[in-house]
Design an enzyme around this catalytic site. Structure first.
Site, PDB file in Angstrom:
ATOM      1  N   CYS A   1       0.842  -1.198   0.000  1.00  0.00           N
ATOM      2  CA  CYS A   1       0.000   0.000   0.000  1.00  0.00           C
ATOM      3  C   CYS A   1       0.878   1.249   0.000  1.00  0.00           C
ATOM      4  O   CYS A   1       1.749   1.405   0.858  1.00  0.00           O
ATOM      5  CB  CYS A   1      -0.880  -0.006   1.244  1.00  0.00           C
ATOM      6  SG  CYS A   1      -1.869   1.481   1.422  1.00  0.00           S
TER       7      CYS A   1
ATOM      8  N   GLN B   1     -15.838 -10.866  15.077  1.00  0.00           N
ATOM      9  CA  GLN B   1     -14.407 -10.865  14.786  1.00  0.00           C
ATOM     10  C   GLN B   1     -14.172 -10.515  13.320  1.00  0.00           C
ATOM     11  O   GLN B   1     -14.907 -10.981  12.451  1.00  0.00           O
ATOM     12  CB  GLN B   1     -13.811 -12.248  15.082  1.00  0.00           C
ATOM     13  CG  GLN B   1     -13.881 -12.642  16.547  1.00  0.00           C
ATOM     14  CD  GLN B   1     -12.772 -12.005  17.385  1.00  0.00           C
ATOM     15  OE1 GLN B   1     -11.919 -11.294  16.878  1.00  0.00           O
ATOM     16  NE2 GLN B   1     -12.805 -12.256  18.676  1.00  0.00           N
TER      17      GLN B   1
ATOM     18  N   CYS C   1      -1.563   0.058   9.312  1.00  0.00           N
ATOM     19  CA  CYS C   1      -0.645  -1.090   9.192  1.00  0.00           C
ATOM     20  C   CYS C   1       0.739  -0.647   9.647  1.00  0.00           C
ATOM     21  O   CYS C   1       1.567  -0.240   8.837  1.00  0.00           O
ATOM     22  CB  CYS C   1      -0.543  -1.544   7.741  1.00  0.00           C
ATOM     23  SG  CYS C   1      -2.046  -2.251   7.087  1.00  0.00           S
TER      24      CYS C   1
ATOM     25  N   ASP D   1     -12.813 -13.790  27.577  1.00  0.00           N
ATOM     26  CA  ASP D   1     -12.307 -13.127  26.362  1.00  0.00           C
ATOM     27  C   ASP D   1     -12.564 -11.629  26.528  1.00  0.00           C
ATOM     28  O   ASP D   1     -13.397 -11.049  25.832  1.00  0.00           O
ATOM     29  CB  ASP D   1     -13.035 -13.691  25.125  1.00  0.00           C
ATOM     30  CG  ASP D   1     -12.532 -13.088  23.822  1.00  0.00           C
ATOM     31  OD1 ASP D   1     -11.508 -12.375  23.839  1.00  0.00           O
ATOM     32  OD2 ASP D   1     -13.165 -13.330  22.776  1.00  0.00           O
TER      33      ASP D   1
ATOM     34  N   CYS E   1      -7.961  -0.584   0.240  1.00  0.00           N
ATOM     35  CA  CYS E   1      -7.196  -1.025   1.406  1.00  0.00           C
ATOM     36  C   CYS E   1      -6.939  -2.510   1.217  1.00  0.00           C
ATOM     37  O   CYS E   1      -7.875  -3.276   0.994  1.00  0.00           O
ATOM     38  CB  CYS E   1      -7.992  -0.773   2.685  1.00  0.00           C
ATOM     39  SG  CYS E   1      -7.284  -1.601   4.103  1.00  0.00           S
TER      40      CYS E   1
ATOM     41  N   TYR F   1     -17.603 -12.403  28.926  1.00  0.00           N
ATOM     42  CA  TYR F   1     -17.352 -11.457  27.819  1.00  0.00           C
ATOM     43  C   TYR F   1     -17.685 -12.141  26.496  1.00  0.00           C
ATOM     44  O   TYR F   1     -16.873 -12.199  25.572  1.00  0.00           O
ATOM     45  CB  TYR F   1     -15.888 -10.975  27.801  1.00  0.00           C
ATOM     46  CG  TYR F   1     -15.349 -10.550  29.137  1.00  0.00           C
ATOM     47  CD1 TYR F   1     -15.441  -9.222  29.552  1.00  0.00           C
ATOM     48  CD2 TYR F   1     -14.747 -11.479  29.995  1.00  0.00           C
ATOM     49  CE1 TYR F   1     -14.945  -8.828  30.785  1.00  0.00           C
ATOM     50  CE2 TYR F   1     -14.255 -11.095  31.230  1.00  0.00           C
ATOM     51  CZ  TYR F   1     -14.353  -9.777  31.618  1.00  0.00           C
ATOM     52  OH  TYR F   1     -13.849  -9.397  32.832  1.00  0.00           O
TER      53      TYR F   1
ATOM     54  N   GLU G   1     -22.408 -11.130  29.062  1.00  0.00           N
ATOM     55  CA  GLU G   1     -21.999 -10.048  28.174  1.00  0.00           C
ATOM     56  C   GLU G   1     -22.734  -8.772  28.589  1.00  0.00           C
ATOM     57  O   GLU G   1     -23.902  -8.804  28.943  1.00  0.00           O
ATOM     58  CB  GLU G   1     -22.338 -10.446  26.728  1.00  0.00           C
ATOM     59  CG  GLU G   1     -22.431  -9.331  25.723  1.00  0.00           C
ATOM     60  CD  GLU G   1     -21.127  -8.576  25.487  1.00  0.00           C
ATOM     61  OE1 GLU G   1     -20.065  -9.220  25.362  1.00  0.00           O
ATOM     62  OE2 GLU G   1     -21.172  -7.335  25.438  1.00  0.00           O
TER      63      GLU G   1
ATOM     64  N   CYS H   1      -6.768 -10.097  23.747  1.00  0.00           N
ATOM     65  CA  CYS H   1      -6.302  -9.288  22.608  1.00  0.00           C
ATOM     66  C   CYS H   1      -5.218  -8.318  23.070  1.00  0.00           C
ATOM     67  O   CYS H   1      -4.786  -7.455  22.319  1.00  0.00           O
ATOM     68  CB  CYS H   1      -7.471  -8.551  21.970  1.00  0.00           C
ATOM     69  SG  CYS H   1      -8.358  -7.516  23.117  1.00  0.00           S
TER      70      CYS H   1
ATOM     71  N   CYS I   1      -1.333   6.429   6.704  1.00  0.00           N
ATOM     72  CA  CYS I   1      -2.535   5.858   7.314  1.00  0.00           C
ATOM     73  C   CYS I   1      -2.277   5.419   8.746  1.00  0.00           C
ATOM     74  O   CYS I   1      -3.050   5.735   9.643  1.00  0.00           O
ATOM     75  CB  CYS I   1      -3.014   4.690   6.458  1.00  0.00           C
ATOM     76  SG  CYS I   1      -4.278   3.669   7.191  1.00  0.00           S
TER      77      CYS I   1
HETATM   78  N1  SAH Z   1     -15.981 -13.564  22.774  1.00  0.00           N
HETATM   79  C1  SAH Z   1     -16.595 -12.662  21.836  1.00  0.00           C
HETATM   80  C2  SAH Z   1     -16.435 -11.184  22.185  1.00  0.00           C
HETATM   81  C3  SAH Z   1     -15.104 -10.731  22.634  1.00  0.00           C
HETATM   82  S1  SAH Z   1     -14.889  -8.989  22.679  1.00  0.00           S
HETATM   83  C4  SAH Z   1     -16.097 -12.916  20.437  1.00  0.00           C
HETATM   84  O1  SAH Z   1     -15.059 -13.528  20.242  1.00  0.00           O
HETATM   85  O2  SAH Z   1     -16.772 -12.510  19.499  1.00  0.00           O
HETATM   86  C5  SAH Z   1     -15.177  -8.580  24.350  1.00  0.00           C
HETATM   87  C6  SAH Z   1     -16.633  -8.461  24.705  1.00  0.00           C
HETATM   88  O3  SAH Z   1     -16.706  -8.114  26.074  1.00  0.00           O
HETATM   89  C7  SAH Z   1     -17.401  -7.382  23.962  1.00  0.00           C
HETATM   90  O4  SAH Z   1     -18.554  -7.955  23.407  1.00  0.00           O
HETATM   91  C8  SAH Z   1     -17.775  -6.365  25.052  1.00  0.00           C
HETATM   92  O5  SAH Z   1     -19.040  -5.779  24.850  1.00  0.00           O
HETATM   93  C9  SAH Z   1     -17.788  -7.225  26.280  1.00  0.00           C
HETATM   94  N2  SAH Z   1     -17.535  -6.565  27.576  1.00  0.00           N
HETATM   95  C10 SAH Z   1     -16.772  -5.486  27.833  1.00  0.00           C
HETATM   96  N3  SAH Z   1     -16.689  -5.254  29.159  1.00  0.00           N
HETATM   97  C11 SAH Z   1     -17.428  -6.217  29.760  1.00  0.00           C
HETATM   98  C12 SAH Z   1     -17.727  -6.536  31.122  1.00  0.00           C
HETATM   99  N4  SAH Z   1     -17.241  -5.796  32.109  1.00  0.00           N
HETATM  100  N5  SAH Z   1     -18.499  -7.607  31.370  1.00  0.00           N
HETATM  101  C13 SAH Z   1     -18.995  -8.377  30.368  1.00  0.00           C
HETATM  102  N6  SAH Z   1     -18.754  -8.116  29.061  1.00  0.00           N
HETATM  103  C14 SAH Z   1     -17.975  -7.062  28.764  1.00  0.00           C
END
Ligand code: SAH
Length: 503
Positions: free
Chosen positions: A73, A305, A82, A404, A165, A334, A355, A431, A79
């Site tokens: 790119c 994702q 990347c 997560d 992109c 999460y 969530e 992440c 940008c």
């Molecule tokens: N496991 C899912 C989402 C991961 S992203 C996947 O792979 O698609 C993290 C997620 O946590 C998001 O959806 C966000 O809204 C949620 N989140 C953020 N803070 C939180 C909390 N304190 N308690 C519960 N969920 C939460």
């Protein structure tokens, strides 16, 4: 020696920061230089001098690093999306593996020998471009008054025109050009952040990689009684020439804000959602697809994702680390739209997801129903509130807990409750390996042992890296809790009945 702003220097880049900046030293004094690669000899211009370090701008690569490649790119420096596109992909993977390893050692306090023993090689991509299934382009106006779309130049809100992109799919360019041509021909204005006037703010494009379905959502500043765009049918006619166009909608955002999406979505053609399928793979056998796929419905606002090819591998690793036999009660904290939960549900007795976003939980429940999954339940709320409440008031039990969390990691109240619940296994999907390392330290301090670690490259060309960790319970406490083989609803009912009986 003192250095001054604007001075030019020659430095050799001998290290890189976790954010992808090259580090070069002059008589022991470090310079951080964006766009350089470890191994480069470069001419730099000093941009900022601090007491013990300075920043520089790359002026010219004098001797390129053996890891330097020609970036695809032409805009990659402007940008900033990347950060490491000019590094060979092999070296990018090495960089990410080292980033996770260093964080675990430095922040997590783990011995390097231990990490080297248990950390498996990072999971990379065969084709590290064109992987994103979602693109969001801001729309603006150039000096000639013509509509443009592209990206915000690093840390600013001025748009650099670019419809290509290389992280996104091939259709994006065509769709953006259709929208720009429609705007020009019908004198449809672009939104102007400084005045709050103008119509088209952003274009959001999503694609289901498995289904091929495409969704276009225009974020518009449609005010008052105006229900549709000027010459809307002309725009639709053109968008429908794109194969597999499935959903075209408007998202109404009239607020003066940088938040991209507004509250209201108006479908103007096709279906409200597109579908995508993620397949279960064998994480211990080169990620061969083994199981059936789970199909998810995705709306313009859903969290999903962005790299489906790697998501499949990430979730399969999480599933493998969870070590399910069909007898387990699993909590997925999460859980978003239930992506991991539904993956786990096939192999578990029951799965409970938590969530914070109510709409995501609604999607999770719908996705469970549409996939015929009946052993997953979802709760709305913060993990650090729902889990302690349910544990303290209802004595919930878990064989396995999967987390997560977003970049900031898990809240202490959440970690505390995990320790109290003492599941046999914890699977941590992260992440951000810095907060991961911090949280692992807490879990290991409370009786857990890190058994396996594997990074997954979900975002090639950027410095982002995802990590999956499996922890086992060293104490493996005896089961003193009520074991839930019933649904939560049944469980509450029986508890209630139990109470009544005692009276
Ligand atoms: N496991 C899912 C989402 C991961 S992203 C996947 O792979 O698609 C993290 C997620 O946590 C998001 O959806 C966000 O809204 C949620 N989140 C953020 N803070 C939180 C909390 N304190 N308690 C519960 N969920 C939460």
């Amino acid at each position: 020696m003192d250095y001054e702003k604007n001075q030019t220097l020659t430095v050799e880049i001998t290290d890189m920061t976790s954010e992808g900046e090259g580090v070069g030293k002059k008589d022991g004094f470090p310079f951080f230089v964006k766009d350089t690669i470890i191994g480069d000899k470069a001419e730099i211009r000093v941009t900022r001098v601090k007491k013990s370090y300075a920043y520089g701008r790359l002026e010219k690569v004098l001797t390129p690093s053996p890891f330097r490649v020609e970036p695809k790119c032409t805009f990659h420096r402007q940008c900033g999306g990347c950060q490491i596109q000019s590094m060979s992909y092999e070296k990018q993977l090495e960089f990410k593996q080292a980033k996770v390893r260093n964080n675990l050692i430095r922040i997590g306090g783990f011995a390097s020998e231990k990490i080297d023993k248990i950390m498996e090689p990072i999971v990379g991509m065969e084709e590290p471009f064109y992987y994103r299934n979602k693109a969001q382009y801001p729309v603006g106006t150039n000096r000639e008054g013509e509509p443009i779309t592209g990206f915000y130049a690093g840390r600013t809100h001025s748009i650099v025109a670019n419809t290509q992109c290389y992280l996104g799919t091939n259709e994006n360019k065509e769709i953006l050009e259709i929208i720009l041509a429609y705007m020009k021909e019908n004198k449809v204005s672009a939104y102007d952040e400084t005045t709050g006037k103008g119509l088209i703010r952003h274009v959001l494009i999503r694609k289901g990689f498995c289904s091929g379905e495409i969704m276009v959502c225009l974020v518009v500043n449609l005010k008052g009684k105006q229900r549709e765009l000027p010459a809307q049918q002309k725009l639709l006619d053109r968008l429908l020439t794109i194969p597999n166009m499935t959903s075209v909608s408007l998202n109404i955002n009239t607020e003066r804000t940088n938040v991209i999406l507004g509250q209201e979505i108006r479908l103007i053609w096709g279906k409200e959602t597109i579908q995508d399928t993620i397949h279960v793979c064998d994480a211990d056998n080169n990620f061969e697809r083994t199981g059936r796929g789970i199909t998810y419905a995705i709306s313009p606002v859903s969290f999903y994702q962005v790299n489906p090819a790697q998501t499949e591998k990430l979730y399969s690793l999480a599933l493998s680390y969870a070590g399910l036999t069909g007898q387990e009660t699993v909590w997925d904290l999460y859980c978003g739209i239930g992506t991991i939960s539904l993956f786990l549900a096939e192999k578990a007795k029951r799965v409970y997801g938590v969530e914070v976003i109510p709409q995501a939980v609604e999607n999770a429940r719908e996705n469970a129903v549409s996939n015929g999954i009946t052993n997953a339940e979802f709760f709305v709320g913060k993990a650090e509130e729902v889990l302690p409440q349910k544990y303290e008031k209802e004595g919930i039990f878990a064989d396995v807990i999967v987390v997560d969390p977003p970049r900031k990691g898990c809240d202490n109240a959440c970690l505390d409750t995990i320790l109290k619940m003492a599941p046999k296994r914890v699977v941590y999907v992260s992440c951000d390996s810095a907060t991961l390392a911090r949280d692992l330290k807490v879990l290991c301090g409370g009786g857990y042992e890190v058994e396996r670690v594997r990074a997954v490259d979900m975002f090639p060309m950027t410095v982002g890296v995802e990590t999956v960790v499996f922890l086992s319970n060293r104490k493996s406490k005896p089961d003193t809790h009520v074991k839930l083989s019933l649904s939560m609803d049944d469980y509450y009912r029986i508890k209630e009945e139990g109470k009544n009986n005692q009276i």
